[in-house]
Design a protein around this motif. Sequence first.
Motif, mmCIF file in Angstrom:
data_model
loop_
_atom_site.group_PDB
_atom_site.id
_atom_site.type_symbol
_atom_site.label_atom_id
_atom_site.label_comp_id
_atom_site.label_asym_id
_atom_site.label_seq_id
_atom_site.Cartn_x
_atom_site.Cartn_y
_atom_site.Cartn_z
ATOM 1 N N VAL A 1 10.053 -0.324 -78.124
ATOM 2 C CA VAL A 1 10.771 0.283 -77.001
ATOM 3 C C VAL A 1 11.372 1.632 -77.380
ATOM 4 O O VAL A 1 11.399 2.564 -76.561
ATOM 5 C CB VAL A 1 11.849 -0.690 -76.459
ATOM 6 N N VAL A 2 11.819 1.800 -78.638
ATOM 7 C CA VAL A 2 12.383 3.082 -79.057
ATOM 8 C C VAL A 2 11.293 4.142 -79.175
ATOM 9 O O VAL A 2 11.454 5.278 -78.721
ATOM 10 C CB VAL A 2 13.161 2.928 -80.386
ATOM 11 N N GLY A 3 10.169 3.800 -79.787
ATOM 12 C CA GLY A 3 9.083 4.757 -79.935
ATOM 13 C C GLY A 3 8.501 5.198 -78.611
ATOM 14 O O GLY A 3 8.221 6.389 -78.394
ATOM 15 N N VAL B 1 20.287 5.690 -86.439
ATOM 16 C CA VAL B 1 20.021 6.958 -87.117
ATOM 17 C C VAL B 1 19.100 7.768 -86.220
ATOM 18 O O VAL B 1 17.932 7.428 -86.033
ATOM 19 C CB VAL B 1 19.369 6.721 -88.497
ATOM 20 N N ILE B 2 19.646 8.842 -85.656
ATOM 21 C CA ILE B 2 18.902 9.662 -84.701
ATOM 22 C C ILE B 2 19.074 11.119 -85.098
ATOM 23 O O ILE B 2 20.188 11.650 -85.047
ATOM 24 C CB ILE B 2 19.419 9.474 -83.258
ATOM 25 N N GLY B 3 17.987 11.759 -85.532
ATOM 26 C CA GLY B 3 18.115 13.158 -85.894
ATOM 27 C C GLY B 3 17.129 13.587 -86.954
ATOM 28 O O GLY B 3 16.206 12.844 -87.319
ATOM 29 N N LEU C 1 14.009 11.131 -87.214
ATOM 30 C CA LEU C 1 14.217 9.688 -87.270
ATOM 31 C C LEU C 1 14.821 9.176 -85.971
ATOM 32 O O LEU C 1 15.687 9.824 -85.369
ATOM 33 C CB LEU C 1 15.148 9.322 -88.425
ATOM 34 N N ASN C 2 14.359 8.004 -85.554
ATOM 35 C CA ASN C 2 14.959 7.300 -84.415
ATOM 36 C C ASN C 2 14.833 5.808 -84.718
ATOM 37 O O ASN C 2 13.891 5.140 -84.291
ATOM 38 C CB ASN C 2 14.250 7.672 -83.108
#
Length: 421
Positions: A10-12, A366-368, A378-379
């Motif tokens: 779901v994140v990708g 971790v987002i960035g 990264l997500n």
Amino acid sequence: MKVIVLGAGVVGVTTAWYLAKEGHEVSVIDRQPAAALETSFANAGQISPGLSAPWAEPGLPLKALGWMFSRKAPVAIRPRPDLALLRWIEQLLANCNAHDYDINKSRMLRVAEYSRDCLDALRKETGITYDDRQRGLIQLFRTQRQVDHCARDMKLLDQCGIAHEFLSTDDIARHEPGLGENRHLFRGGLRLPGDQSGDAHMFTQRLAAKAEAELGVTFHFETSIEALEAAATEILGVRTSTGRMTADAYVVAMGSYSPLLLRPLGMRLPVYPTKGYSLTIPVTDPARAPISTICDDTHKVAITRLGDRIRIGGTVELAGYDLRLRRDRRAVLELAFSELFGAGGDLSQGAYWTGLRASTPDGTPVIGPAGRFSNLWLNTGHGTLGWTMACGSGRVLADRMSGRRTDIPCLDLSPDRYAAA
């Protein structure tokens, strides 16, 4: 810009959607034959910004000691020689204080609230359905200690402007009639009217289809990601089971497997798999089944209505990448459901499942940008809140990669916060 997203959970997929909306040429790689067949497949189904909180809380070490002697405990640790786990636990314990708890919870609430708003906008824009309900969530408290802890959380909810109300046992039964016969089991509850529910697997597969058909996103399924090829300051390509692929930028959204991919590059990402379980059962008596989502604070189990099904999800197991289905974990899920909703669903027909949540020691994803590599992003690390935070995380990352100003502060979400760890 040409972008490769690694991972079709779901994140990708939400990341790919928002990147493609910004006009980028996006490809997604995943080892499974379709989207959302691992951790996003059968999670608890709750979209719960109001319940966003780190496991690292002031009372956790004492609680953990008690859980060690109970087979029905919500957390189980399977002893193994694992330095990554030891480092992760050390960092988790370092965050078990009131100061860090408030910082971490505030970060999580910020991302989760924004993500819920992004999901609302996406649903309105696309008309996507996924057995979704916008009926709120109730957290049940069985002890006075839980009620007292809730008072602290309610102060943070006030500060963040998140709607909430404390419910008496009669109030709970009014909102969830199926709990009426068992109201003697709890002392009260916290209702979060802005929380939602839905099937993450259904959502992700339907959004992937839309991304492909409407935005030109390319999906490479049944393609294993073997390694990232890197120079000193940039990623040169990704080596896969079907050959080498290249892009201008790369996004790692592989959940618990993200640190394994990054380790050969000299990056030590503090993300560890925290194994969760779920049961999906048919509704047998709608009058005694949940209307939306109930979270049992004692068993750490969420019970969610998904159409004509009920999803019972929860428990935490620290066992590395072990995906075996354990009978004692199923017993915890069955106990929580049978105590609260009884004949509302048929446990004998339950589809039992497990997945690995990618968890950080402070609870915040971790987002960035990824350190020294200028084109690596990264997500990951969303823990139990991947479904809750997916849309907001994808939107934030897409905005940053596109050079746009983000709608929410996001610099404290990057892996830089672990640089001194």
